[in-house]
Design a protein around this motif. Structure first.
Motif, short mmCIF file in Angstrom:
data_model
loop_
_atom_site.label_atom_id
_atom_site.label_comp_id
_atom_site.label_asym_id
_atom_site.label_seq_id
_atom_site.Cartn_x
_atom_site.Cartn_y
_atom_site.Cartn_z
N UNK A 133 15.28 17.77 1.82
CA UNK A 133 13.96 18.12 1.31
C UNK A 133 13.05 16.89 1.15
N UNK A 134 11.77 17.10 1.43
CA UNK A 134 10.76 16.05 1.31
C UNK A 134 9.84 16.44 0.15
N UNK A 135 9.64 15.50 -0.77
CA UNK A 135 8.76 15.72 -1.91
C UNK A 135 7.59 14.73 -1.82
N UNK A 136 6.44 15.21 -1.37
CA UNK A 136 5.28 14.33 -1.27
C UNK A 136 4.36 14.45 -2.48
N UNK A 137 4.84 15.18 -3.50
CA UNK A 137 4.00 15.38 -4.68
C UNK A 137 4.62 14.86 -5.98
N UNK A 138 5.78 14.20 -5.88
CA UNK A 138 6.43 13.69 -7.10
C UNK A 138 5.64 12.53 -7.70
N UNK A 139 5.10 11.68 -6.83
CA UNK A 139 4.32 10.53 -7.29
C UNK A 139 2.84 10.83 -7.12
N UNK A 140 2.09 10.70 -8.19
CA UNK A 140 0.65 10.93 -8.17
C UNK A 140 -0.04 9.57 -8.32
N UNK A 141 -0.94 9.28 -7.40
CA UNK A 141 -1.65 8.00 -7.42
C UNK A 141 -3.08 8.22 -7.88
N UNK A 142 -3.43 7.55 -8.97
CA UNK A 142 -4.81 7.63 -9.48
C UNK A 142 -5.71 6.77 -8.61
N UNK A 143 -6.97 7.18 -8.42
CA UNK A 143 -7.88 6.35 -7.61
C UNK A 143 -8.14 5.00 -8.27
N UNK A 144 -8.43 4.02 -7.43
CA UNK A 144 -8.76 2.68 -7.95
C UNK A 144 -10.06 2.76 -8.72
N UNK A 145 -10.22 1.92 -9.74
CA UNK A 145 -11.49 1.91 -10.47
C UNK A 145 -12.66 1.61 -9.53
N UNK A 146 -13.80 2.21 -9.84
CA UNK A 146 -15.01 2.03 -9.03
C UNK A 146 -15.33 0.55 -8.83
N UNK A 147 -15.55 0.18 -7.58
CA UNK A 147 -15.95 -1.20 -7.27
C UNK A 147 -14.81 -2.20 -7.17
N UNK A 148 -13.57 -1.76 -7.38
CA UNK A 148 -12.44 -2.71 -7.30
C UNK A 148 -12.09 -2.94 -5.83
N UNK A 149 -11.59 -4.14 -5.50
CA UNK A 149 -11.25 -4.43 -4.10
C UNK A 149 -10.04 -3.63 -3.64
N UNK A 150 -9.97 -3.41 -2.32
CA UNK A 150 -8.79 -2.75 -1.76
C UNK A 150 -7.58 -3.65 -1.96
N UNK A 151 -6.43 -3.02 -2.14
CA UNK A 151 -5.19 -3.76 -2.39
C UNK A 151 -4.91 -4.77 -1.27
N UNK A 152 -5.18 -4.37 -0.02
CA UNK A 152 -4.90 -5.27 1.10
C UNK A 152 -5.78 -6.51 1.09
N UNK A 153 -6.88 -6.47 0.34
CA UNK A 153 -7.77 -7.63 0.26
C UNK A 153 -7.45 -8.56 -0.92
N UNK A 154 -6.45 -8.18 -1.72
CA UNK A 154 -6.02 -9.02 -2.84
C UNK A 154 -4.96 -10.00 -2.34
N UNK A 155 -4.99 -11.20 -2.87
CA UNK A 155 -4.02 -12.22 -2.45
C UNK A 155 -3.05 -12.49 -3.60
#
Length: 196
Positions: A110-132
């Protein structure tokens, strides 16, 4: 598909990726719009993943899932469920979910794609890939994941947490720590198609 697995270190019990994503990349100059151009050589899993994610080549899903089944699952042992990592980019079809669902079909898991819920990033915050740096990513991910206890059966299972591209491991660590709070999850195995 040629693979060269690498162990992934983190808060999971055991983790591996199939191959390095990019083997070489040579700068060729800028195109007519001023965008840099590169001659990039990827591993076989890296090229398949690139075609899937950026060229919408859905024919790559089955061979990638089959390679995870053949190469990674024997290392992990008994898997009771598969959890695809929450996507960082919104798409109509999520590549990692497609691979997880195909792997689930191949292994009758079985595949569970709903067990982890990700909240949106705060408005105006940089994308994770752009953080060092790992610390900046850990800080940006703090409190972003929550648990949706969607397993209805009694019991405790080993979970495969599946990702497409492993970078610093910050996101996978954050998801893993959230999963550790769920009494129905036993061991957590981290699997990724490629590493950066």
């Amino acid at each position: 598909m040629q693979v060269q697995i690498r162990k992934l270190e983190g808060s999971w019990d055991l983790g591996y990726a199939l191959h390095k994503h990019t083997l070489s990349s040579v700068y060729l100059g800028d195109d007519e719009n001023g965008h840099p151009r590169f001659d990039t050589t990827r591993s076989e899993p890296g090229e398949a993943l690139y075609q899937l994610k950026y060229r919408a080549d859905w024919k790559q899903v089955q061979p990638l899932a089959a390679q995870v089944q053949q190469t990674l699952l024997p290392v992990f042992g008994k898997i009771g469920l598969i959890i695809p990592m929450p996507a960082s980019t919104v798409r109509a079809r999520q590549p990692v979910n497609e691979i997880a669902n195909e792997l689930g079909k191949l292994t009758n898991t079985p595949v569970f794609d709903d067990i982890i819920v990700k909240a949106p990033a705060p408005e105006g915050s940089p994308q994770l890939k752009n953080l060092h740096g790992r610390e900046a990513k850990d800080a940006a991910l703090g409190g972003r994941f929550s648990l949706n206890p969607s397993i209805t059966n009694e019991g405790c299972w080993n979970a495969l947490l599946l990702d497409d591209l492993f970078d610093t491991g910050a996101t996978m660590d954050a998801v893993c720590k959230t999963l550790r709070t769920y009494k129905k999850i036993n061991h957590i195995y981290a699997g990724s198609i490629t590493w950066k």
